[in-house]
Scaffold this motif. Structure first.
Motif, PDB file in Angstrom:
ATOM      1  N   LEU A 146      11.356  -5.176  15.515  1.00 11.03           N
ATOM      2  CA  LEU A 146      10.822  -4.803  14.298  1.00 11.03           C
ATOM      3  C   LEU A 146       9.475  -4.777  13.862  1.00 11.03           C
ATOM      4  O   LEU A 146       8.787  -5.579  14.623  1.00 11.03           O
ATOM      5  CB  LEU A 146      11.576  -5.847  13.652  1.00 11.03           C
ATOM      6  N   HIS A 147       9.035  -3.974  13.152  1.00 11.30           N
ATOM      7  CA  HIS A 147       7.831  -3.689  12.557  1.00 11.30           C
ATOM      8  C   HIS A 147       7.796  -3.340  11.302  1.00 11.30           C
ATOM      9  O   HIS A 147       8.498  -2.897  10.814  1.00 11.30           O
ATOM     10  CB  HIS A 147       7.076  -2.474  13.235  1.00 11.30           C
ATOM     11  N   GLU A 148       6.536  -3.493  10.609  1.00 13.31           N
ATOM     12  CA  GLU A 148       6.345  -3.343   9.325  1.00 13.31           C
ATOM     13  C   GLU A 148       6.458  -1.714   9.229  1.00 13.31           C
ATOM     14  O   GLU A 148       5.769  -1.033  10.135  1.00 13.31           O
ATOM     15  CB  GLU A 148       5.155  -3.765   8.492  1.00 13.31           C
ATOM     16  N   ARG A 149       7.040  -1.140   7.978  1.00  6.97           N
ATOM     17  CA  ARG A 149       7.038   0.124   7.930  1.00  6.97           C
ATOM     18  C   ARG A 149       5.593   1.096   7.951  1.00  6.97           C
ATOM     19  O   ARG A 149       5.494   1.955   8.194  1.00  6.97           O
ATOM     20  CB  ARG A 149       7.905   0.423   6.675  1.00  6.97           C
ATOM     21  N   GLU A 150       4.695   0.312   7.212  1.00  8.18           N
ATOM     22  CA  GLU A 150       3.417   0.776   7.077  1.00  8.18           C
ATOM     23  C   GLU A 150       2.521   0.998   8.321  1.00  8.18           C
ATOM     24  O   GLU A 150       1.777   1.793   8.584  1.00  8.18           O
ATOM     25  CB  GLU A 150       2.805  -0.316   6.259  1.00  8.18           C
ATOM     26  N   ASP A 151       3.184   0.402   9.596  1.00 10.35           N
ATOM     27  CA  ASP A 151       2.626   0.439  10.673  1.00 10.35           C
ATOM     28  C   ASP A 151       3.163   1.489  11.607  1.00 10.35           C
ATOM     29  O   ASP A 151       2.580   1.773  12.866  1.00 10.35           O
ATOM     30  CB  ASP A 151       2.795  -0.873  11.639  1.00 10.35           C
ATOM     31  N   PHE A 152       4.099   2.325  11.116  1.00  9.25           N
ATOM     32  CA  PHE A 152       4.736   3.351  11.783  1.00  9.25           C
ATOM     33  C   PHE A 152       3.385   4.398  12.286  1.00  9.25           C
ATOM     34  O   PHE A 152       3.446   4.869  13.712  1.00  9.25           O
ATOM     35  CB  PHE A 152       5.780   4.115  10.906  1.00  9.25           C
ATOM     36  N   GLU A 153       2.761   4.885  11.654  1.00  8.90           N
ATOM     37  CA  GLU A 153       1.798   5.973  11.734  1.00  8.90           C
ATOM     38  C   GLU A 153       0.774   5.517  13.075  1.00  8.90           C
ATOM     39  O   GLU A 153       0.466   6.145  13.942  1.00  8.90           O
ATOM     40  CB  GLU A 153       1.030   6.359  10.659  1.00  8.90           C
ATOM     41  N   THR A 154       0.386   4.271  12.894  1.00  9.40           N
ATOM     42  CA  THR A 154      -0.526   3.655  13.992  1.00  9.40           C
ATOM     43  C   THR A 154       0.373   3.610  15.113  1.00  9.40           C
ATOM     44  O   THR A 154      -0.209   3.747  16.316  1.00  9.40           O
ATOM     45  CB  THR A 154      -0.760   2.006  13.383  1.00  9.40           C
ATOM     46  N   PHE A 155       1.538   2.934  15.193  1.00  5.54           N
ATOM     47  CA  PHE A 155       2.430   2.907  16.321  1.00  5.54           C
ATOM     48  C   PHE A 155       2.390   4.479  17.059  1.00  5.54           C
ATOM     49  O   PHE A 155       2.270   4.644  18.233  1.00  5.54           O
ATOM     50  CB  PHE A 155       3.754   2.676  16.216  1.00  5.54           C
ATOM     51  N   LEU A 156       2.626   5.559  16.216  1.00  5.55           N
ATOM     52  CA  LEU A 156       2.546   6.834  16.891  1.00  5.55           C
ATOM     53  C   LEU A 156       1.512   7.391  17.486  1.00  5.55           C
ATOM     54  O   LEU A 156       1.348   7.826  18.683  1.00  5.55           O
ATOM     55  CB  LEU A 156       3.086   7.921  15.522  1.00  5.55           C
ATOM     56  N   ARG A 157       0.304   6.996  17.041  1.00  4.92           N
ATOM     57  CA  ARG A 157      -1.125   6.960  17.813  1.00  4.92           C
ATOM     58  C   ARG A 157      -1.035   6.258  19.084  1.00  4.92           C
ATOM     59  O   ARG A 157      -2.200   6.621  19.809  1.00  4.92           O
ATOM     60  CB  ARG A 157      -2.322   6.694  16.665  1.00  4.92           C
TER      61      ARG A 157
END
Length: 598
Positions: A248-259
């Motif tokens: 589980l991750h915070e939704r706001e961390d999705f873009e950083t994860f993709l990078r």
């Protein structure tokens, strides 16, 4: 509340401050959803348009609304002609309009979290031909001027147990991992909210009438997954349900994860993922494999548990709608009904079932001329009283934990005209043509669409919407990838081969502008019909059981086979719904289901 003219003026001032010469406003969210949460209803806030499909473009001196044939009348009622021009899709596209209207050297803004990468590529090319430029904004300028914009929902997620899902989340993810292995990919992005709900066997309350939660996900080649959802929305029950295979991750961390996925080959659905996802992956050094979301087809092909759940939900819902139709017949002559009273009564009858989670969409309770608007949504201003001499159309559905329903019936208020009876009988003939169709495996919905239209075409009539859409299992009432729609329709999905297990609506109609509308809608299940002479055959099993109004049927127009279908259908309605009714309700049902003879 500011006027829509004031809002448009405020947006233009913001664009000026942002050094933009225009902005594109779609009706969607970061997940390319059809129905969106209140926080994402930017198009409605700006224009007043309440339909479920449309877009707008704002330039310094011009503004345009883009809708398809379903909303030709509605958009003119809700959106000011003083401020906006009306553009018809697919005859005119946003990129074509911009190519014509945008001045040379213009900078046209777009929100990369609200458009697909393919749209960005196409619009960029069209604008380049004018020497203009498409510019991604870091902050949506509408959000900057929408002072009382709602916050995204904070509702908790809920578990959809195997009792209703029929397959656990780990199985689904491992099947996706097998698919990734076949494709040579490392991971797949899931951005569509119903795909995420289905994959993880969770449901939410973040979008009105669609039981989904705001989240993104990445499914990995080993069957594990990374789920991005606001932490306070996930209780201990959901954490335990997801297990160790889901991080589980915070939704706001999705873009950083993709990078962070440098060097990985990542499957991304070009239709269901926004441009910002591809941009983040590219910037992080990942490689993109353009493939359809791996949840889409398995989700559409219902398993035996989901099919059984649909049968149960449809039977309960059919009883509620039947009670409602009897109530309409009894109350309408008293002269005290209107559209809102009627829709509220139908909602209360569904609530009385004790199993209703939500409606599956805003009820279309449409009397007389409002029935000519296929996607009419009633308001206090548009609400019409019931008077004798025309038709009432009600399109509605419920969300139950074991299934999602969607049904339309049309009934006369007072004596119907000969024209109304003729048009309704033709709509019924089209409905029967779909219900009884046999077709070889591999057939697309677009190949069946004309079956439903032929009786209307024979007298030069038609309808401006698809004949059928997919339906989810306690999920979206409009679910892809399958549809029954014309070739070249603005509503995608007609080219998807139909497969056993898919649920789809059967809803031909007829609409006479300014006077009345007719639609007969049941849900049907695609089923195997055995081996034909050369190919295996498919057909449909009807799932919805509610009487079809006989006062609007000219039985002399029906063939023997069509009359047999109608009488057999009503016999099934009585068998399935009758045991749930008592007293006057049951007596009414028996009268409605009595066979027609000639």
């Amino acid at each position: 509340m500011s006027s829509y003219a004031d809002r448009l003026a405020a947006l233009r001032q913001q664009l000026k401050e942002d050094r933009l010469d225009g902005f594109v406003v779609p009706l969607t969210d970061e997940h390319m959803s059809e129905y969106v949460g209140s926080y994402a209803q930017r198009l409605a806030w700006l224009t007043g348009f309440k339909g479920s499909a449309g877009s707008a473009v704002v330039l310094p001196e011009e503004a345009a609304m883009f809708t398809d044939g379903r909303y030709t009348i509605q958009v003119r009622q809700q959106v000011s002609p003083t401020e906006w021009s009306y553009q018809s899709v697919p005859e005119t596209s946003i990129s074509q309009w911009l190519k014509e209207k945008a001045p040379e050297g213009a900078k046209i803004g777009y929100d990369p979290w609200l458009h697909t990468a393919d749209w960005v590529k196409q619009a960029t090319a069209q604008l380049a031909a004018k020497g203009a430029e498409l510019v991604a904004v870091k902050r949506n300028p509408i959000d900057a001027v929408w002072a009382d914009r709602p916050e995204p929902s904070k509702a908790r997620l809920a578990v959809q147990s195997d009792e209703y899902a029929g397959k656990n989340s780990a199985e689904k993810r491992h099947e996706m991992a097998d698919w990734l292995h076949q494709e040579g990919a490392d991971a797949a992005v899931l951005a569509a909210l119903d795909s995420i709900a289905w994959t993880f066997n969770v449901r939410g309350q973040d979008v009105t009438h669609t039981p989904v939660a705001l989240a993104f996900a990445v499914v990995n080649g080993d069957g594990t997954a990374d789920l991005f959802v606001e932490g306070q929305k996930v209780g201990d029950d959901v954490r335990a349900h997801l297990g160790n295979g889901v991080r589980l991750h915070e939704r706001e961390d999705f873009e950083t994860f993709l990078r962070s996925l440098s060097g990985k080959l990542v499957a991304v659905d070009p239709e269901r993922s926004v441009a910002a996802i591809s941009q983040a992956l590219n910037e992080g050094g990942a490689r993109i494999l353009s493939r359809r979301d791996p949840a889409v087809l398995p989700k559409a092909i219902k398993n035996a548990v989901e099919v059984a759940g649909h049968h149960a939900a449809q039977a309960r819902d059919g009883a509620a709608v039947s009670r409602f139709l009897r109530w309409i017949e009894e109350e309408a002559p008293k002269g005290e009904l209107d559209e809102i009273i009627a829709q509220d009564k139908l909602f209360s009858l569904r609530q009385d079932l004790g199993s209703l989670k939500d409606l599956s969409f805003d009820t279309i309770s449409a009397f007389g001329p409002n029935g000519a608007l296929p996607h009419y949504k009633g308001t206090e201003e548009s609400n019409l009283p019931f008077t004798a001499g025309t038709l009432y159309l009600v399109d509605s559905g419920g969300q139950y934990q074991d299934g999602t329903t969607d049904i339309t019936r049309t009934v006369p208020i007072g004596e119907p005209t000969a024209e109304m009876i003729d048009r309704n009988t033709r709509v019924l003939q089209g409905h029967i043509a779909i219900a009884t169709a046999l077709f070889p495996k591999g057939t697309r919905g677009s190949q069946l669409d004309s079956f439903a239209r032929r009786p209307l075409w024979e007298i030069g009539c038609d309808y401006a919407h698809g004949t059928g859409h997919g339906v989810g299992a306690f999920l979206a009432v409009h679910e892809g990838p399958q549809r029954i729609s014309p070739v070249g329709s603005s509503q995608s999905g007609g080219d998807e081969p139909l497969q056993a297990g898919m649920i789809i609506s059967n809803e031909p109609g007829y609409y006479k502008q300014g006077e009345y509308g007719i639609r007969i809608e049941n849900l049907v299940l695609v089923v195997d019909k055995g081996q034909g002479a050369d190919k295996e055959l498919l057909g449909f099993e009807t799932l919805t059981f509610v009487p079809i109004e006989k006062r609007l049927i000219d039985d002399t127009m029906l063939s023997d086979k069509e009359l047999d279908w109608l009488n057999n259908y009503h016999a099934e309605v009585l068998a399935k719904i009758g045991p749930q009714l008592e007293g006057e309700d049951k007596a009414w049902l028996e009268r409605q289901c009595a066979p027609l003879s000639r």
